[in-house]
Design an enzyme around this catalytic site. Structure first.
Site, mmCIF file in Angstrom:
data_model
loop_
_atom_site.group_PDB
_atom_site.id
_atom_site.type_symbol
_atom_site.label_atom_id
_atom_site.label_comp_id
_atom_site.label_asym_id
_atom_site.label_seq_id
_atom_site.Cartn_x
_atom_site.Cartn_y
_atom_site.Cartn_z
ATOM 1 N N ASN A 55 0.670 -14.321 -9.438
ATOM 2 C CA ASN A 55 -0.007 -15.392 -8.709
ATOM 3 C C ASN A 55 -1.184 -14.780 -7.970
ATOM 4 O O ASN A 55 -1.055 -13.723 -7.350
ATOM 5 C CB ASN A 55 0.927 -16.050 -7.697
ATOM 6 C CG ASN A 55 2.160 -16.651 -8.344
ATOM 7 O OD1 ASN A 55 2.093 -17.164 -9.447
ATOM 8 N ND2 ASN A 55 3.288 -16.576 -7.659
ATOM 9 N N CYS A 108 0.843 -1.193 0.000
ATOM 10 C CA CYS A 108 0.000 0.000 0.000
ATOM 11 C C CYS A 108 0.883 1.250 0.000
ATOM 12 O O CYS A 108 2.051 1.197 0.393
ATOM 13 C CB CYS A 108 -0.902 0.008 1.234
ATOM 14 S SG CYS A 108 -2.291 -1.154 1.144
ATOM 15 N N HIS A 132 -0.769 -7.540 -7.279
ATOM 16 C CA HIS A 132 0.610 -7.364 -7.713
ATOM 17 C C HIS A 132 1.091 -8.592 -8.465
ATOM 18 O O HIS A 132 0.483 -9.658 -8.409
ATOM 19 C CB HIS A 132 1.531 -7.113 -6.515
ATOM 20 C CG HIS A 132 1.803 -8.328 -5.682
ATOM 21 N ND1 HIS A 132 0.855 -8.900 -4.846
ATOM 22 C CD2 HIS A 132 2.912 -9.114 -5.573
ATOM 23 C CE1 HIS A 132 1.378 -9.957 -4.249
ATOM 24 N NE2 HIS A 132 2.616 -10.121 -4.679
#
Length: 363
Positions: free
Chosen positions: A178, A75, A191
């Site tokens: 993933n 974040c 991500h």
């Protein structure tokens, strides 16, 4: 074509961070990393497996990476909550992985030797590992982002592929994502990652050898023939003027989708702008179909770009994206059994045509 702008900054331990955006002059790189991180972690070494003819990374430093943290390190930094991203907001951020499998050095290291002798060979794990953060929205997933953001992510991956390919200690670049706790993901912020391998991976070597044999036998490119064959078959999931997405004839995973550009490109650096813009909505459609296959259950998946090696056999490689999932039923996942994990003898749980039909009918 979407606008594309990049800014380069630094983190407290000397690692690099880049901010990619659709608007110029955001000034995010000017925000300093105020953390005290100590010494930078290096990757360790790679060892040569004489039986498998493969390199294996040995990276004990990765044991310190975050596991289900209370405060998300991806974040934006906010007040006293200091993270890997010093800026208070961002569109796409890319930074060197703090706990790398490869690299972790200030300067490029040497490539592993071309010829290996002896039973035990180990060299420093050169290369580089990067984290690609898709959004500053912690609760989003890639499938929730619009086509413009997905196109920006692909452009960032292309820029990083070019930069990593120019280092001199990287033989192949692999951008991947993933998603899902079933896959083992412990950071839920949207991500992906980029691995700059110091060697050509075993999977890629097999694909290159297969294309080399096919060309010698037929005079044609294997990947072109795969596209032609799949386009005539029942497993096409989605397509547009520039891309085709299909479940391959001999798929291994319960759900497996390959996305090919209709023209041949060695890697993302060669991909024209119109192909990037056309890829984004098609990929989002595939992801939405995956999530709709079992209503109420997000599809866990692993997705990555196959790219040609940096300095060899580029004429044999073919850019394409591969997405695979271990979901084999509602509330069920596939675990790799001994036949697959030890012997490489794969068993498909659903049947490729059944899985393709499920995805085609999901929306």
């Amino acid at each position: 074509m979407s606008a594309f702008h990049a800014e380069t900054g630094g983190l407290a331990d000397g690692r690099q961070i880049l901010y990619f955006s659709t608007t110029p002059g955001a000034g995010r790189a000017s925000f300093a990393d105020k953390r005290d991180l100590g010494d930078r972690v290096s990757a360790g070494e790679i060892r040569y497996d004489v039986l498998r003819d493969e390199w294996v990374a040995v990276s004990a430093g990765r044991s310190g990476r975050p596991l289900l943290p209370v405060a998300c390190p991806l974040c934006p930094s906010d007040g006293d909550n200091l993270t890997e991203v010093p800026a208070p907001d961002y569109e796409v951020a890319v930074f060197e992985n703090r706990f790398p499998s490869f690299g972790g050095f200030s300067e490029p290291g040497p490539l592993p030797p071309a010829e290996v002798t002896g039973m035990e060979t180990a060299v420093p794990a050169s290369g580089r590992c990067e984290v690609v953060v898709f959004s500053d929205d912690h609760d989003a997933s890639l499938v929730d982002l619009g086509p413009e953001r997905v196109a920006l992510i692909v452009r960032a991956q292309a820029q990083r592929t070019a930069a990593l390919s120019a280092r001199g200690d990287i033989a192949q670049v692999f951008p991947f994502e993933n998603r899902g706790v079933e896959i083992g993901v412990t950071l839920h912020h949207p991500h992906g990652q980029i691995y700059g391998y110091p060697y050509v991976t075993p999977q890629t070597r097999r694909h290159l050898d297969a294309n080399r044999r096919h060309r010698a036998a037929t005079g044609r490119d294997l990947f072109d023939d795969i596209i032609e064959s799949e386009r005539r078959g029942p497993r096409v999931i989605a397509e547009n003027d520039h891309w085709i997405a299909f479940t391959p004839y001999a798929a291994r995973w319960p759900f497996e989708v390959h996305i090919y550009p209709n023209a041949r490109f060695a890697d993302l650096t060669e991909l024209p702008e119109e192909y990037i813009d056309a890829f984004a909505p098609l990929y989002l459609e595939v992801l939405k179909r995956c999530d709709a296959a079992y209503p109420g259950e997000q599809m866990p998946y692993m997705a990555g770009w196959h790219q040609a090696p940096v300095a060899e056999d580029r004429e044999l490689g073919r850019l394409r994206l591969e997405l695979v999932s271990i979901r084999r039923g509602a509330g069920k996942v596939k675990f790799l059994a001994s036949s697959e994990s030890v012997m490489g003898g794969w068993v498909h749980d659903l049947g490729p045509e059944t899985a393709a039909d499920m995805l085609k009918g999901a929306l």
